[in-house]
Design a protein around this motif. Structure first.
Motif, PDB file in Angstrom:
ATOM      1  N   ARG A 186      -4.688 -11.290  13.654  1.00  0.00           N
ATOM      2  CA  ARG A 186      -5.557 -10.238  14.178  1.00  0.00           C
ATOM      3  C   ARG A 186      -6.186  -9.415  13.067  1.00  0.00           C
ATOM      4  N   ALA A 187      -5.461  -9.221  11.969  1.00  0.00           N
ATOM      5  CA  ALA A 187      -6.048  -8.514  10.829  1.00  0.00           C
ATOM      6  C   ALA A 187      -7.186  -9.321  10.231  1.00  0.00           C
ATOM      7  N   ALA A 188      -6.974 -10.628  10.089  1.00  0.00           N
ATOM      8  CA  ALA A 188      -8.024 -11.492   9.551  1.00  0.00           C
ATOM      9  C   ALA A 188      -9.237 -11.523  10.471  1.00  0.00           C
ATOM     10  N   ALA A 189      -9.001 -11.578  11.775  1.00  0.00           N
ATOM     11  CA  ALA A 189     -10.106 -11.608  12.734  1.00  0.00           C
ATOM     12  C   ALA A 189     -10.936 -10.339  12.671  1.00  0.00           C
ATOM     13  N   ALA A 190     -10.298  -9.223  12.300  1.00  0.00           N
ATOM     14  CA  ALA A 190     -11.013  -7.957  12.205  1.00  0.00           C
ATOM     15  C   ALA A 190     -11.728  -7.788  10.873  1.00  0.00           C
ATOM     16  N   GLY A 191     -11.517  -8.737   9.933  1.00  0.00           N
ATOM     17  CA  GLY A 191     -12.271  -8.710   8.685  1.00  0.00           C
ATOM     18  C   GLY A 191     -11.485  -8.396   7.443  1.00  0.00           C
ATOM     19  N   ALA A 192     -10.169  -8.339   7.531  1.00  0.00           N
ATOM     20  CA  ALA A 192      -9.366  -8.012   6.350  1.00  0.00           C
ATOM     21  C   ALA A 192      -9.081  -9.246   5.514  1.00  0.00           C
ATOM     22  N   ARG A 193      -8.810  -9.019   4.243  1.00  0.00           N
ATOM     23  CA  ARG A 193      -8.177 -10.030   3.406  1.00  0.00           C
ATOM     24  C   ARG A 193      -6.682  -9.917   3.674  1.00  0.00           C
ATOM     25  N   VAL A 194      -6.043 -11.007   4.031  1.00  0.00           N
ATOM     26  CA  VAL A 194      -4.653 -10.951   4.471  1.00  0.00           C
ATOM     27  C   VAL A 194      -3.780 -11.845   3.615  1.00  0.00           C
ATOM     28  N   GLU A 195      -2.639 -11.305   3.225  1.00  0.00           N
ATOM     29  CA  GLU A 195      -1.629 -12.116   2.561  1.00  0.00           C
ATOM     30  C   GLU A 195      -0.343 -12.012   3.373  1.00  0.00           C
ATOM     31  N   ILE A 196       0.314 -13.141   3.543  1.00  0.00           N
ATOM     32  CA  ILE A 196       1.522 -13.203   4.353  1.00  0.00           C
ATOM     33  C   ILE A 196       2.749 -13.321   3.452  1.00  0.00           C
ATOM     34  N   LEU A 197       3.692 -12.396   3.625  1.00  0.00           N
ATOM     35  CA  LEU A 197       4.999 -12.543   2.992  1.00  0.00           C
ATOM     36  C   LEU A 197       5.892 -13.310   3.965  1.00  0.00           C
ATOM     37  N   PRO A 198       6.569 -14.352   3.514  1.00  0.00           N
ATOM     38  CA  PRO A 198       7.321 -15.218   4.434  1.00  0.00           C
ATOM     39  C   PRO A 198       8.511 -14.529   5.104  1.00  0.00           C
ATOM     40  N   VAL A 199       9.054 -13.484   4.465  1.00  0.00           N
ATOM     41  CA  VAL A 199      10.154 -12.718   5.059  1.00  0.00           C
ATOM     42  C   VAL A 199       9.829 -11.240   4.922  1.00  0.00           C
ATOM     43  N   ASN A 200      10.547 -10.409   5.688  1.00  0.00           N
ATOM     44  CA  ASN A 200      10.337  -8.971   5.619  1.00  0.00           C
ATOM     45  C   ASN A 200      10.955  -8.427   4.333  1.00  0.00           C
ATOM     46  N   CYS A 201      10.091  -7.931   3.443  1.00  0.00           N
ATOM     47  CA  CYS A 201      10.534  -7.457   2.129  1.00  0.00           C
ATOM     48  C   CYS A 201      10.582  -5.942   2.030  1.00  0.00           C
ATOM     49  N   GLY A 202      10.050  -5.237   3.029  1.00  0.00           N
ATOM     50  CA  GLY A 202      10.046  -3.782   2.989  1.00  0.00           C
ATOM     51  C   GLY A 202       8.663  -3.232   2.733  1.00  0.00           C
ATOM     52  N   LYS A 203       8.421  -2.019   3.252  1.00  0.00           N
ATOM     53  CA  LYS A 203       7.100  -1.418   3.107  1.00  0.00           C
ATOM     54  C   LYS A 203       6.687  -1.262   1.650  1.00  0.00           C
ATOM     55  N   GLY A 204       7.649  -0.851   0.815  1.00  0.00           N
ATOM     56  CA  GLY A 204       7.312  -0.626  -0.584  1.00  0.00           C
ATOM     57  C   GLY A 204       6.833  -1.890  -1.275  1.00  0.00           C
ATOM     58  N   PHE A 205       7.544  -2.987  -1.046  1.00  0.00           N
ATOM     59  CA  PHE A 205       7.140  -4.250  -1.665  1.00  0.00           C
ATOM     60  C   PHE A 205       5.762  -4.670  -1.162  1.00  0.00           C
ATOM     61  N   ALA A 206       5.554  -4.578   0.156  1.00  0.00           N
ATOM     62  CA  ALA A 206       4.266  -4.980   0.731  1.00  0.00           C
ATOM     63  C   ALA A 206       3.134  -4.099   0.209  1.00  0.00           C
ATOM     64  N   LEU A 207       3.399  -2.798   0.063  1.00  0.00           N
ATOM     65  CA  LEU A 207       2.368  -1.890  -0.452  1.00  0.00           C
ATOM     66  C   LEU A 207       2.051  -2.210  -1.906  1.00  0.00           C
ATOM     67  N   ARG A 208       3.075  -2.459  -2.700  1.00  0.00           N
ATOM     68  CA  ARG A 208       2.845  -2.814  -4.109  1.00  0.00           C
ATOM     69  C   ARG A 208       2.018  -4.092  -4.221  1.00  0.00           C
ATOM     70  N   ARG A 209       2.348  -5.075  -3.394  1.00  0.00           N
ATOM     71  CA  ARG A 209       1.593  -6.341  -3.435  1.00  0.00           C
ATOM     72  C   ARG A 209       0.146  -6.112  -3.003  1.00  0.00           C
ATOM     73  N   GLY A 210      -0.049  -5.293  -1.978  1.00  0.00           N
ATOM     74  CA  GLY A 210      -1.407  -4.984  -1.542  1.00  0.00           C
ATOM     75  C   GLY A 210      -2.204  -4.254  -2.610  1.00  0.00           C
ATOM     76  N   ILE A 211      -1.568  -3.316  -3.295  1.00  0.00           N
ATOM     77  CA  ILE A 211      -2.234  -2.591  -4.380  1.00  0.00           C
ATOM     78  C   ILE A 211      -2.647  -3.557  -5.478  1.00  0.00           C
TER      79      ILE A 211
END
Length: 289
Positions: free
Chosen positions: A84-109
């Motif tokens: 749904r994020a991709a359909a709305a126009g975002a660049r999306v990266e998938i982490l295969p497991v839940n790593c935590g908000k901090g890890f996901a935010l760092r990767r997004g940055i």
């Protein structure tokens, strides 16, 4: 595209390092202006998301009205968050497991900085940050000499659940002391940060403590801080934040962060491993632009 917007600009403060130095960056407590808001190419949005399929599409679409590049990191989501994020126009990266908000935010940055924006807009994917507040944050950014802007909500205490309000209030007072910044809402993840500061902070937290880490390190670095009032939205059935438990963990992590501020190397992850950089075929490209 461009949108006509009525932007309510409220009293905005820029606070330099230390409790007693305050610089006004806008005049007038409240005014309403009409303008044509052009989607910004020089600001990128970063949205960490875990099982936000019900809200992420609307959040991405709202953000893309104001910034051209939106990066979503799906943090081990088991629903349709990524699609749904991709359909709305975002660049999306998938982490295969839940790593935590901090890890996901760092990767997004890290991903967003590859496009060399001058600033990063940080917001959540669960609908608690209204994209309609982006123009006010951007206006304050353009009008003030700041490195970090925080969307503050505590002024609207009537719309905040009591447990949330008091844990945030107490945490904010503690973080103000630890960071040497006069904070108004330490738990707000709705932020606008300069790319230069984002690089210099060298964040390393994996969980919710990343927001406290950002403030402590920003204060120690002498960052110029500002606040912009934003809409208060608490949608606890969608949120994964647990006020008492997670606030305690954040406080303990903040103490640890403040006591040892050694630098962290650039985010280094290994393809295919849990909480590492996903394999190259795990990234979803946007289907709408």
């Amino acid at each position: 595209g461009d949108d006509d917007w009525k932007i309510r600009l409220r009293h905005v403060r820029s606070l330099s390092q230390g409790h007693n130095r305050e610089q006004e960056v806008s005049v007038g407590k409240c005014c309403v202006i009409s303008c044509r808001f052009v989607s910004r190419e020089d600001i990128a949005a970063v949205i960490p998301a875990f099982d936000c399929g019900a809200t992420i599409g609307e959040v991405v679409a709202g953000a893309r009205r104001f910034v051209a590049d939106v990066v979503v990191v799906s943090d081990g989501s088991t629903d349709e968050t990524a699609a749904r994020a991709a359909a709305a126009g975002a660049r999306v990266e998938i982490l295969p497991v839940n790593c935590g908000k901090g890890f996901a935010l760092r990767r997004g940055i890290e991903l967003a900085l590859e496009g060399r924006p001058v600033a990063l807009l940080l917001l959540d994917g669960d609908g608690q940050h209204d994209p309609g507040d982006i123009p006010a944050l951007v206006a304050a950014w353009d009008g003030g000499d700041v490195d970090l802007l925080i969307g503050a909500r505590l002024q609207d205490s009537r719309n905040i659940p009591p447990a949330r309000y008091w844990t945030n209030y107490i945490g904010t007072r503690i973080l103000s002391w630890m960071s040497e910044l006069e904070l108004e809402d330490s738990q707000s993840g709705y932020r606008l940060i300069s790319s230069d500061l984002a690089r210099r902070l060298r964040l390393r937290s994996a969980g919710y403590a990343i927001e406290s880490e950002m403030l402590i390190k920003a204060g120690k670095a002498g960052a110029r801080l500002g606040h912009v009032p934003v809409r208060t939205i608490y949608n606890d059935e969608e949120s994964h934040f647990r006020p008492l438990i997670d606030t305690l963990r954040i406080a303990l992590a903040a103490i640890a962060i403040a006591s040892m501020l050694e630098p962290q190397s650039r985010l280094t992850v290994v393809p295919g491993t849990s909480c590492g950089r996903p394999a190259s075929n795990s990234a979803i490209r946007p289907t709408l632009r």
